[in-house]
Design a protein around this motif. Structure first.
Motif, short mmCIF file in Angstrom:
data_model
loop_
_atom_site.label_atom_id
_atom_site.label_comp_id
_atom_site.label_asym_id
_atom_site.label_seq_id
_atom_site.Cartn_x
_atom_site.Cartn_y
_atom_site.Cartn_z
N LEU A 18 -14.01 1.26 111.17
CA LEU A 18 -13.87 2.47 111.99
C LEU A 18 -12.66 3.26 111.54
CD1 LEU A 18 -14.67 1.09 115.55
CD2 LEU A 18 -16.16 2.42 114.06
N HIS B 196 -15.05 8.81 112.26
CA HIS B 196 -15.88 8.49 113.42
C HIS B 196 -15.37 9.14 114.70
CE1 HIS B 196 -16.57 5.01 110.64
NE2 HIS B 196 -17.82 5.26 110.97
N VAL C 40 -20.31 4.91 118.51
CA VAL C 40 -20.26 3.78 117.57
C VAL C 40 -20.74 2.52 118.29
CG1 VAL C 40 -18.39 4.75 116.18
CG2 VAL C 40 -17.85 3.30 118.15
#
Length: 600
Positions: free
Chosen positions: A2, A6, A11
């Motif tokens: 991550l 992002h 997610v």
């Protein structure tokens, strides 16, 4: 994986909870009353924004300075809020993980019904939004302009059932493993492939394989019976203890590595720390390795007071933390312990019982199912094979399968163990169980051991029998499993319960901490000293005791060992007569020339 790319996106990932905080109340709307005109202004709190929230100007003309307003808490709206910290699943990391090098962690923000939904050590699947927030001054790097901390605004959490990484086998692999599980040489194939550069130690390798599988599941949850296996390896320096542990990490479905030299008892189990906002609970090594194996190197360097914290985890598979203001918290710790250490003086003394050379408290030592002793013995043939293995390791990049056509690479062994863990063997055949019970009772009551075999050993046999059944992909424990388990337990006993003076297996070392010959000698010496006490009319000096026992054949180190033991256990007590130290038996005081001997 991550990262900034992002930011603001949805997610999904799997992780394990490593730390939790108390549930708090987060304001979503605030009601502010003007101190000048009394009008109340409602402000929606965007606590997820990077921007600071400001009060609007009051209609009476006063600015948005909070000094002009008072917060009306009863008119504010709140939601439950909790912060937790998660980290990567240990079983997803290739090889072992050392707690000295922390894994990647991430904060999760939970709201409403997600608060108090998870605990330390839980494996979870998370769906949420990746966000940033400014670091506070108290955090590492806090106060640096433009530096933000990552966190996940959790929307959904699901508990994971499996304690280890699930795998999908191809049809070819399933057929291969099914065939291998029925091979009569299964154990030899696996042990020959286990750290092939470490020559010998087949029983230790076999035990390490069984440890990853665990034993018989206990159907009654109210019974505090564990199914995880604890192993202690104590050996002299340079006998490949670390090599075994390193290879074990390559094939482990789930394993965490830590060190006794640098870990505290709290670091191994769990801790509760009081902060400004409440209590924070953090899981230690045995909690984070729940459902797997925790390798503790330099186990002998754990301080005695801290090693005692492991008792509950090793016995019951849980860790309890009790704080007056935080209450009691119980965390799962169904973890097999692999402890590795050196003997007291680095080398074993062949004249002393092996058990007396452990730097581990007795109450903790008895929690281990299997104990193995590795000595650095000069053996030209064996040493030649070891040297050849070392040379081969430098000459070839991979294991030469031509030398072992049945060689299994570590990745394949790991898959085999994960697949074997899915089986849940049971004691289905009453005749086999009855025969196993009779075999153990015969061994306990009429075997070739000095002293009665502990009933705790039968629980170890049950656990190992279940592991042997899993190893051959069976849900039924057979007699061969009990026979192999009993053989392994007796092999372990023969490693550290041999009386050096008689050469016999002496279980008294476990029960009372002394061999039968030591107890016999101690009793005989005490009788002789009582004779001396009567002859001297009530007391004797250390020199008189040494001379008297020397005449009876108890000389040198034997005398001083006995003398020390009688002093330590309180049988002999010191007194003074005419300022000179003398000794007498407990409850029978020495007398001087002012006393009447008939009154003693």
């Amino acid at each position: 994986n991550l990262g900034t790319k992002h930011l603001g996106k949805l997610v999904e990932f799997e992780c394990v909870v490593s730390q939790i905080t108390d549930r708090e109340s987060q304001a979503v709307t605030e009601a502010w009353r003007c101190l000048y005109c009394g009008e109340t202004t409602t402000l929606e709190v965007n606590y997820k924004s990077l921007r600071e929230n400001y009060l609007p100007n009051c209609r009476c003309g006063h600015g948005n300075n909070k000094k002009n307003f008072v917060l009306i808490e009863s008119e504010c709206k709140y939601i439950d809020f909790q912060k937790i910290k998660v980290q990567e699943l240990i079983e997803r990391i290739i090889g072992s993980h050392d707690l000295k090098n922390p894994m990647a962690t991430l904060d999760l923000h939970l709201e409403d019904d997600l608060t108090n939904y998870v605990g330390v050590g839980d494996k979870i699947r998370v769906i949420g939004i990746f966000r940033l927030k400014p670091k506070s001054f108290k955090e590492k790097g806090g106060g640096t302009k433009g530096l933000y901390q990552r966190y996940i605004d959790a929307l959904y959490i699901e508990h994971l059932e499996s304690d280890y990484e699930d795998i999908q086998l191809t049809q070819e692999e399933e057929k291969e493993f099914e065939t291998l599980s029925k091979n009569p040489n299964l154990i030899k194939i696996l042990t020959d492939s286990f750290a092939p550069y470490v020559i010998g130690m087949e029983k230790i390798k076999e035990s390490l394989l069984l440890q990853h599988l665990g034993g018989l599941p206990v159907p009654n949850e109210n019974l505090l019976k564990r199914d995880f296996i604890h192993i202690l390896i104590i050996g002299e320096p340079g006998v490949s203890k670390s090599e075994l542990a390193n290879f074990d990490a390559q094939i482990a479905p789930k394993l965490l590595l830590t060190s006794g030299g640098g870990a505290s008892g709290v670091g191994l189990t769990a801790s509760a720390i009081e902060t400004e906002t409440g209590w924070t609970v953090k899981g230690g090594a045995v909690v984070m390795a729940d459902g797997g194996v925790c390798v503790i190197d330099e186990f002998d360097k754990l301080p005695e007071g801290e090693s005692g914290r492991l008792h509950q985890a090793m016995s019951d598979g849980k860790v309890s933390i009790s704080k007056a203001s935080a209450g009691s918290i119980t965390l799962p710790a169904r973890t097999g312990i692999l402890a590795i250490c050196n003997p007291k003086n680095s080398r074993f003394d062949p004249t002393q019982p092996i058990l007396s050379q452990f730097r581990i408290i007795d109450s903790l030592r008895t929690r281990f199912d299997l104990i193995f002793v590795i000595k650095d013995v000069i053996d030209r043939k064996k040493d030649s094979n070891i040297v050849n293995a070392i040379i081969d390791a430098y000459l070839t990049k991979t294991q030469d399968e031509n030398k072992n056509p049945n060689y299994l690479p570590p990745e394949k062994i790991k898959k085999y163990l994960i697949y074997a863990k899915k089986f849940k063997p049971k004691l289905l055949n009453k005749e086999i169980v009855t025969q196993a019970k009779e075999d153990f009772l015969n061994l306990r009551c009429g075997g070739n051991t000095l002293g009665p075999l502990s009933l705790r050993a039968f629980e170890t046999i049950l656990r190992l029998a279940g592991a042997y059944a899993k190893l051959r992909f069976s849900n039924k424990v057979e007699k061969e499993d009990f026979d192999k388990a009993t053989e392994l337990v007796m092999y372990s006993f023969n490693q550290y319960l041999i009386d050096p003076t008689t050469g016999k297996l002496d279980v008294n070392l476990i029960n009372v901490g002394k061999t039968a010959s030591m107890l016999e000698t101690l009793t005989h010496a005490e009788q002789l000293l009582r004779e001396l006490w009567n002859q001297n009319k009530g007391h004797f000096t250390e020199t008189e005791a040494e001379d008297y026992l020397n005449e009876k054949g108890i000389i040198g180190k034997r005398f001083w060992d006995i003398w020390k033991e009688l002093r330590n256990n309180g049988t002999l007590q010191q007194d003074f007569v005419d300022s000179n130290p003398v000794y007498h038996f407990r409850g029978l005081k020495a007398y001087c020339h002012f006393c009447n001997p008939s009154q003693i």
